[in-house]
Design a protein around this motif. Structure first.
Motif, PDB file in Angstrom:
ATOM      1  N   GLU A   9      81.525  10.496  94.249  1.00  0.00           N
ATOM      2  CA  GLU A   9      81.603  11.737  95.010  1.00  0.00           C
ATOM      3  C   GLU A   9      82.298  12.857  94.231  1.00  0.00           C
ATOM      4  OE1 GLU A   9      83.365  10.912  98.782  1.00  0.00           O
ATOM      5  OE2 GLU A   9      81.750   9.592  99.421  1.00  0.00           O
ATOM      6  N   VAL A  10      81.617  13.379  93.247  1.00  0.00           N
ATOM      7  CA  VAL A  10      82.130  14.495  92.454  1.00  0.00           C
ATOM      8  C   VAL A  10      82.345  15.703  93.373  1.00  0.00           C
ATOM      9  CG1 VAL A  10      81.649  16.052  90.523  1.00  0.00           C
ATOM     10  CG2 VAL A  10      80.930  13.641  90.418  1.00  0.00           C
ATOM     11  N   PRO A  11      83.523  16.350  93.303  1.00  0.00           N
ATOM     12  CA  PRO A  11      83.874  17.400  94.274  1.00  0.00           C
ATOM     13  C   PRO A  11      83.237  18.761  94.041  1.00  0.00           C
ATOM     14  CG  PRO A  11      85.658  17.115  92.703  1.00  0.00           C
ATOM     15  CD  PRO A  11      84.642  16.054  92.383  1.00  0.00           C
ATOM     16  N   LYS A  12      82.444  18.929  93.021  1.00  0.00           N
ATOM     17  CA  LYS A  12      81.814  20.224  92.731  1.00  0.00           C
ATOM     18  C   LYS A  12      80.295  20.051  92.611  1.00  0.00           C
ATOM     19  CE  LYS A  12      85.533  22.727  92.517  1.00  0.00           C
ATOM     20  NZ  LYS A  12      86.257  23.048  91.295  1.00  0.00           N
ATOM     21  N   PRO A  13      79.532  21.127  92.822  1.00  0.00           N
ATOM     22  CA  PRO A  13      78.093  21.047  92.577  1.00  0.00           C
ATOM     23  C   PRO A  13      77.834  20.524  91.169  1.00  0.00           C
ATOM     24  CG  PRO A  13      78.645  23.118  93.634  1.00  0.00           C
ATOM     25  CD  PRO A  13      79.952  22.469  93.296  1.00  0.00           C
ATOM     26  N   LEU A  14      76.905  19.579  91.049  1.00  0.00           N
ATOM     27  CA  LEU A  14      76.702  18.923  89.761  1.00  0.00           C
ATOM     28  C   LEU A  14      75.218  18.805  89.449  1.00  0.00           C
ATOM     29  CD1 LEU A  14      78.577  15.968  88.238  1.00  0.00           C
ATOM     30  CD2 LEU A  14      76.112  15.754  88.490  1.00  0.00           C
ATOM     31  N   LYS A  15      74.881  19.084  88.191  1.00  0.00           N
ATOM     32  CA  LYS A  15      73.517  18.903  87.707  1.00  0.00           C
ATOM     33  C   LYS A  15      73.553  17.959  86.513  1.00  0.00           C
ATOM     34  CE  LYS A  15      72.400  23.741  88.765  1.00  0.00           C
ATOM     35  NZ  LYS A  15      72.015  25.038  88.165  1.00  0.00           N
ATOM     36  N   ILE A  16      72.508  17.155  86.390  1.00  0.00           N
ATOM     37  CA  ILE A  16      72.360  16.283  85.224  1.00  0.00           C
ATOM     38  C   ILE A  16      71.085  16.694  84.504  1.00  0.00           C
ATOM     39  CG2 ILE A  16      72.239  13.914  84.384  1.00  0.00           C
ATOM     40  CD1 ILE A  16      73.440  13.004  87.027  1.00  0.00           C
ATOM     41  N   VAL A  17      71.193  16.963  83.204  1.00  0.00           N
ATOM     42  CA  VAL A  17      70.032  17.380  82.422  1.00  0.00           C
ATOM     43  C   VAL A  17      69.889  16.460  81.213  1.00  0.00           C
ATOM     44  CG1 VAL A  17      70.354  19.772  83.129  1.00  0.00           C
ATOM     45  CG2 VAL A  17      71.324  19.000  80.963  1.00  0.00           C
ATOM     46  N   VAL A  18      68.707  16.453  80.638  1.00  0.00           N
ATOM     47  CA  VAL A  18      68.472  15.665  79.427  1.00  0.00           C
ATOM     48  C   VAL A  18      69.003  16.437  78.226  1.00  0.00           C
ATOM     49  CG1 VAL A  18      66.735  14.634  77.930  1.00  0.00           C
ATOM     50  CG2 VAL A  18      66.453  14.545  80.413  1.00  0.00           C
ATOM     51  N   GLY A  19      69.861  15.794  77.443  1.00  0.00           N
ATOM     52  CA  GLY A  19      70.443  16.424  76.271  1.00  0.00           C
ATOM     53  C   GLY A  19      69.485  16.452  75.099  1.00  0.00           C
ATOM     54  N   GLY A  20      69.989  16.886  73.942  1.00  0.00           N
ATOM     55  CA  GLY A  20      69.159  17.020  72.757  1.00  0.00           C
ATOM     56  C   GLY A  20      69.495  16.009  71.692  1.00  0.00           C
ATOM     57  N   GLU A  21      68.982  16.256  70.485  1.00  0.00           N
ATOM     58  CA  GLU A  21      69.157  15.306  69.392  1.00  0.00           C
ATOM     59  C   GLU A  21      70.544  15.363  68.790  1.00  0.00           C
ATOM     60  OE1 GLU A  21      67.780  19.180  67.565  1.00  0.00           O
ATOM     61  OE2 GLU A  21      67.315  17.999  69.354  1.00  0.00           O
ATOM     62  N   ASP A  22      71.312  16.412  69.074  1.00  0.00           N
ATOM     63  CA  ASP A  22      72.683  16.498  68.604  1.00  0.00           C
ATOM     64  C   ASP A  22      73.522  17.232  69.639  1.00  0.00           C
ATOM     65  OD1 ASP A  22      72.077  19.213  68.298  1.00  0.00           O
ATOM     66  OD2 ASP A  22      71.717  19.032  66.151  1.00  0.00           O
ATOM     67  N   ARG A  23      74.815  17.372  69.361  1.00  0.00           N
ATOM     68  CA  ARG A  23      75.723  17.971  70.334  1.00  0.00           C
ATOM     69  C   ARG A  23      75.332  19.406  70.658  1.00  0.00           C
ATOM     70  NH1 ARG A  23      80.182  20.926  71.213  1.00  0.00           N
ATOM     71  NH2 ARG A  23      81.834  20.039  72.549  1.00  0.00           N
ATOM     72  N   MET A  24      75.001  20.185  69.630  1.00  0.00           N
ATOM     73  CA  MET A  24      74.647  21.572  69.859  1.00  0.00           C
ATOM     74  C   MET A  24      73.430  21.682  70.769  1.00  0.00           C
ATOM     75  SD  MET A  24      74.140  24.785  67.217  1.00  0.00           S
ATOM     76  CE  MET A  24      73.589  23.717  65.928  1.00  0.00           C
ATOM     77  N   ALA A  25      72.429  20.844  70.548  1.00  0.00           N
ATOM     78  CA  ALA A  25      71.228  20.874  71.378  1.00  0.00           C
ATOM     79  C   ALA A  25      71.546  20.492  72.819  1.00  0.00           C
ATOM     80  CB  ALA A  25      70.168  19.946  70.798  1.00  0.00           C
ATOM     81  N   SER A  26      72.465  19.553  72.991  1.00  0.00           N
ATOM     82  CA  SER A  26      72.845  19.135  74.343  1.00  0.00           C
ATOM     83  C   SER A  26      73.570  20.258  75.081  1.00  0.00           C
ATOM     84  CB  SER A  26      73.727  17.884  74.281  1.00  0.00           C
ATOM     85  OG  SER A  26      72.988  16.767  73.842  1.00  0.00           O
ATOM     86  N   VAL A  27      74.470  20.944  74.385  1.00  0.00           N
ATOM     87  CA  VAL A  27      75.180  22.061  75.009  1.00  0.00           C
ATOM     88  C   VAL A  27      74.201  23.164  75.375  1.00  0.00           C
ATOM     89  CG1 VAL A  27      76.897  23.880  74.652  1.00  0.00           C
ATOM     90  CG2 VAL A  27      77.381  21.549  73.881  1.00  0.00           C
ATOM     91  N   MET A  28      73.271  23.451  74.494  1.00  0.00           N
ATOM     92  CA  MET A  28      72.297  24.493  74.775  1.00  0.00           C
ATOM     93  C   MET A  28      71.412  24.124  75.965  1.00  0.00           C
ATOM     94  SD  MET A  28      71.264  25.632  70.866  1.00  0.00           S
ATOM     95  CE  MET A  28      70.226  27.014  71.345  1.00  0.00           C
ATOM     96  N   ALA A  29      71.049  22.845  76.062  1.00  0.00           N
ATOM     97  CA  ALA A  29      70.227  22.385  77.191  1.00  0.00           C
ATOM     98  C   ALA A  29      70.992  22.546  78.502  1.00  0.00           C
ATOM     99  CB  ALA A  29      69.815  20.929  76.981  1.00  0.00           C
ATOM    100  N   ALA A  30      72.286  22.233  78.480  1.00  0.00           N
ATOM    101  CA  ALA A  30      73.099  22.365  79.686  1.00  0.00           C
ATOM    102  C   ALA A  30      73.301  23.837  80.058  1.00  0.00           C
ATOM    103  CB  ALA A  30      74.445  21.668  79.490  1.00  0.00           C
ATOM    104  N   LEU A  31      73.527  24.680  79.053  1.00  0.00           N
ATOM    105  CA  LEU A  31      73.707  26.109  79.319  1.00  0.00           C
ATOM    106  C   LEU A  31      72.470  26.711  79.985  1.00  0.00           C
ATOM    107  CD1 LEU A  31      75.463  27.307  76.031  1.00  0.00           C
ATOM    108  CD2 LEU A  31      76.475  27.226  78.318  1.00  0.00           C
ATOM    109  N   ALA A  32      71.302  26.205  79.606  1.00  0.00           N
ATOM    110  CA  ALA A  32      70.060  26.728  80.173  1.00  0.00           C
ATOM    111  C   ALA A  32      69.942  26.426  81.661  1.00  0.00           C
ATOM    112  CB  ALA A  32      68.864  26.134  79.433  1.00  0.00           C
ATOM    113  N   GLU A  33      70.699  25.429  82.134  1.00  0.00           N
ATOM    114  CA  GLU A  33      70.629  25.029  83.542  1.00  0.00           C
ATOM    115  C   GLU A  33      71.823  25.521  84.357  1.00  0.00           C
ATOM    116  OE1 GLU A  33      68.017  23.682  84.959  1.00  0.00           O
ATOM    117  OE2 GLU A  33      67.000  23.746  83.011  1.00  0.00           O
ATOM    118  N   CYS A  34      72.705  26.277  83.732  1.00  0.00           N
ATOM    119  CA  CYS A  34      73.849  26.812  84.478  1.00  0.00           C
ATOM    120  C   CYS A  34      73.381  27.835  85.506  1.00  0.00           C
ATOM    121  CB  CYS A  34      74.853  27.468  83.521  1.00  0.00           C
ATOM    122  SG  CYS A  34      75.768  26.294  82.496  1.00  0.00           S
ATOM    123  N   ASP A  35      74.140  27.963  86.566  1.00  0.00           N
ATOM    124  CA  ASP A  35      73.834  28.922  87.613  1.00  0.00           C
ATOM    125  C   ASP A  35      73.735  30.330  87.026  1.00  0.00           C
ATOM    126  OD1 ASP A  35      74.400  30.836  89.934  1.00  0.00           O
ATOM    127  OD2 ASP A  35      74.365  28.914  90.985  1.00  0.00           O
TER     128      ASP A  35
END
Length: 242
Positions: free
Chosen positions: A84-110
């Motif tokens: 029961e995470v106390p904040k709105p939460l989204k799960i997205v598929v990351g990328g081939e490296d850390r930078m790609a994963s951060v960029m993928a998550a940023l694309a799904e931010c509100d």
């Protein structure tokens, strides 16, 4: 009427400071002997769950976006639902490296997000105080990160031959969350990707654009789980906190 105006001003302030927490959690755990370090337990709780729950405690975090490996989507979704995470939460598929994963998550931010707090999924012992102070600093300067002074003498070496000894008083070990104006971070990551520059943290990308990043007080307990030995240390820290 004054009550309505006050409420309207508070809502405006909240929108101006909407901060999305971005948690890259799609690594391969290469130095853990094949074990997914984010699913290993610390204090009876999976590392990724402990990380997300602590981030969710901060009043300055409005939502959480976690980037995971595609094969871990269901596992992580079930874990977050169970705890029961106390904040709105989204799960997205990351990328081939850390930078790609951060960029993928940023694309799904509100779309309301003005700031992004990027925190390693493998740093489960961060405290709410570290998160709060770093986000608040970013509100005033657009870029902030927690850090601790380096304890050891650091050597610069080439082919195992020492070439330089930097002055220790100027050296800091930078941790996460690293918090930025979200537009600045997106631009920095896109620039680094276009230039084929490999970065190990988001500060490095923002530094390339010439932006000053302010340091807040980190903690030697805010360790990143990388090797099996780190799990032992994390367990000891958790026990010491009671």
């Amino acid at each position: 009427m004054f009550r309505w105006i006050k409420k309207w001003m508070h809502r405006e302030e909240e929108e101006e400071r909407f901060c999305s927490a971005v948690i890259p959690a799609a690594g391969q755990s290469a130095r853990m002997g094949g074990e997914n370090k984010l699913l290993a337990e610390v204090g009876g709780m999976p590392v990724i769950v402990r990380t997300v729950l602590t981030v969710g405690e901060s009043d300055y975090i409005s939502e959480i976006v976690v980037a995971v490996r595609e094969e871990d989507l269901l596992t992580f979704a079930e874990l977050f639902r169970a705890y029961e995470v106390p904040k709105p939460l989204k799960i997205v598929v990351g990328g081939e490296d850390r930078m790609a994963s951060v960029m993928a998550a940023l694309a799904e931010c509100d779309q309301k997000a003005v700031y992004a707090a990027v925190h390693d999924g493998a740093r489960p012992l961060v405290t709410r105080e570290i998160i709060d102070e770093t986000v608040k600093k970013a509100f005033s300067c657009s870029a902030a990160a927690p850090a601790v002074p380096v304890k050891d003498t650091i050597k610069v070496a080439v082919d195992h031959i020492i070439k330089e000894t930097p002055q220790r008083s100027t050296l800091f070990a930078v941790q996460t969350p690293q918090v930025f104006d979200i537009a600045l971070l997106r631009a920095a990551l896109q620039s680094a990707r276009a230039a084929h520059v490999q970065i190990t943290d988001d500060c490095s990308a923002v530094e390339r654009l010439g932006k000053e990043i302010y340091l807040t007080e980190g903690s030697y307990e805010n360790i990143k789980i990388t090797t099996p030995e780190d799990l032992i240390l994390a367990e000891a820290i958790t026990e010491s906190r009671g």
